[in-house]
Design an enzyme around this catalytic site. Sequence first.
Site, PDB file in Angstrom:
ATOM      1  N   CYS A   1       0.457   1.685   6.969  1.00  0.00           N
ATOM      2  CA  CYS A   1      -0.167   1.904   5.667  1.00  0.00           C
ATOM      3  C   CYS A   1      -1.495   2.624   5.817  1.00  0.00           C
ATOM      4  O   CYS A   1      -1.811   3.528   5.036  1.00  0.00           O
ATOM      5  CB  CYS A   1      -0.363   0.576   4.944  1.00  0.00           C
ATOM      6  SG  CYS A   1       1.203  -0.203   4.483  1.00  0.00           S
TER       7      CYS A   1
ATOM      8  N   CYS B   1      -1.708  -2.655   7.384  1.00  0.00           N
ATOM      9  CA  CYS B   1      -1.136  -2.454   8.711  1.00  0.00           C
ATOM     10  C   CYS B   1      -1.387  -1.012   9.146  1.00  0.00           C
ATOM     11  O   CYS B   1      -1.851  -0.180   8.360  1.00  0.00           O
ATOM     12  CB  CYS B   1       0.368  -2.761   8.701  1.00  0.00           C
ATOM     13  SG  CYS B   1       1.354  -1.473   7.916  1.00  0.00           S
TER      14      CYS B   1
ATOM     15  N   GLU C   1       0.829  -1.207   0.000  1.00  0.00           N
ATOM     16  CA  GLU C   1       0.000   0.000   0.000  1.00  0.00           C
ATOM     17  C   GLU C   1       0.862   1.256   0.000  1.00  0.00           C
ATOM     18  O   GLU C   1       0.541   2.223  -0.701  1.00  0.00           O
ATOM     19  CB  GLU C   1      -0.933   0.016   1.227  1.00  0.00           C
ATOM     20  CG  GLU C   1      -1.891  -1.150   1.292  1.00  0.00           C
ATOM     21  CD  GLU C   1      -1.354  -2.341   2.078  1.00  0.00           C
ATOM     22  OE1 GLU C   1      -2.178  -3.120   2.567  1.00  0.00           O
ATOM     23  OE2 GLU C   1      -0.104  -2.493   2.195  1.00  0.00           O
TER      24      GLU C   1
END
Length: 145
Positions: A79, A76, A48
């Site tokens: 990101c 996560c 990402e």
Amino acid sequence: MREAVGLALTNRDRGGRPFGAVLAIDGDVVATGVNDIIHSHDPTTHAEMEAVRAAARKLGRPDLRGSVVYASGHPCSMCLAAMTMAGVQAVYYAFDNDDAAPYGLSSEAAYRALRLPLVPPPLPMQRVRVDISAVELYGARPPRG
């Protein structure tokens, strides 16, 4: 979503971690990214993040309002923060942390360490079913590093 999962599979086959992302605006792909931690030795090169970076460079601006990210896995906290700061409108993902956990690829520990709840997220996130299983993506080849 198929492209994000396809990128993840290809990245796994080249020895990387099985994560891919596609950033689109108005249905048009602007940028893609794969998790490049293994090859770059940079812990921030998540799929990402790479898609957001590539889109910002391509568009010549850090403001990505109106964009949508399709990710092979649940983003996560790093990101998710970057996408929020860039103005990403929504995230769609194929596999969640429970799917990734048996392969050591869940980001839930990072959320816990930062004391961030997984829900509610700061931007709309929705899981999308895909035509492969978690074991086909995460289990076909063990991740390195």
